[in-house]
Design an enzyme around this catalytic site. Structure first.
Site: not given
Length: 314
Positions: A43-44, A90, A138, A194, A38-39, A117
């Site tokens: 913040i990634g 993914d 995830t 949920y 997730g860069g 991240n």
């Protein structure tokens, strides 16, 4: 709370107002290879930029490759000597995670640092490609599987280089508000009950439990790899897209910007003060005490076994 709001430094010399550049100032990471999930934004992206600024080779794993390549271009524009690679990842798909790991291993690069991240937050109920509630899939299971697939490479790197390996799991203060008992092992995919907030808290609790259990196992093996979890702070990023009202609320007292939000990750991943430190939880670049559930060794072992079973079943 006073230290958070005022930015008064903690024992490390850093605090909530410290930036990722500040906490890594003077550090040369030219011999290190880092994977960050997730860069491509938030913040990634800042973490990737600063690690590249400190001369590390950075591999960005991202679902949106186009956005990740845009992020790479941004980094290269400000740092022509940056070494940045982009690979598709993914975390909502175990097949994609395996493909990413295979592609990285085929590059025959060392692996010194893994930063887990990427994440999603407060999203409506949905199932992953493998039939698992998406926030858990995830935020936790994807990173659990990815770490397992890359662990032998990191162990080899440590043996061959003599350099300490580091794994950083991004958690959140939200880990203190999961479902009752922490993890809904028997009702993980129960749509009727949920709760998007508690589901997020559950996944962030799982990040800490994963780090703690992996740390324990590596210590037993005598492997020089440290595993820690971090709370980056409340930061305005696109993670809040499902909670516009919440983002408006915290904007009234915006505690951290993105460079400050990336600081704890960069500190734990790179700073010499972290040598030999493992199985800990950090906030504002200082060790912090997580919830009682996050410190439950039986729960961490149960989650480890449960996660392995989910991967095998998928």
């Amino acid at each position: 709370m006073l230290r958070l709001v005022t930015g008064i430094p903690g024992p490390t010399g850093f605090g909530s107002r410290s930036t990722a550049e500040k906490v890594t100032q003077g550090i040369d990471a030219s011999d290190l290879t880092v994977i960050i999930t997730g860069g491509s934004s938030g913040i990634g992206l800042e973490t990737a930029r600063v690690l590249a600024l400190r001369n590390a080779r950075v591999v960005i794993g991202a679902r949106n490759v186009e956005a990740a390549n845009d992020a790479k271009r941004q980094i290269m524009e400000s740092n022509g000597g940056a070494r940045v690679d982009v690979l598709r990842l993914d975390l909502n798909s175990l097949k994609s995670i395996k493909a990413f790991a295979d592609e990285f291993l085929a590059l025959d690069l060392p692996l010194h640092i893994l930063i887990n991240n990427a994440g999603i937050m407060f999203c409506p109920f949905a199932l992953s490609e493998d039939g698992i509630e998406t926030q858990f899939a995830t935020n936790h299971l994807g990173h659990f599987y990815l770490t397992n697939l890359l662990l032998e490479k990191m162990k080899d790197t440590v043996r061959n280089s003599g350099v300490e390996g580091r794994i950083v799991n991004l958690s959140s203060v939200a880990h203190v508000h999961p479902y009752k008992g922490g993890i809904r092992f028997e009702k993980l995919n129960d749509k009727k009950k949920y709760d998007e907030n508690k589901a997020y808290g559950q996944s962030k609790l799982a990040n800490i439990l994963h780090a703690n259990e992996l740390s324990r196992r590596l210590k037993e093996e005598g492997v020089n790899i440290n595993v820690n979890s971090v709370h980056p702070g409340l930061i305005m990023t696109n993670l809040f897209k499902y909670k516009a009202w919440f983002s408006e609320l915290i904007s009234l007292c915006l505690w951290k910007n993105v460079p400050q939000g990336a600081a704890t990750t960069c500190y734990v991943a790179l700073h010499p003060q972290m040598k030999g430190v493992t199985g800990k939880y950090f906030a504002d670049c200082n060790e912090s005490k997580p919830s009682k559930l996050a410190r439950d060794e039986k729960l961490s072992k149960k989650l480890w076994d449960f996660s392995n079973k989910l991967i095998i079943a998928a």
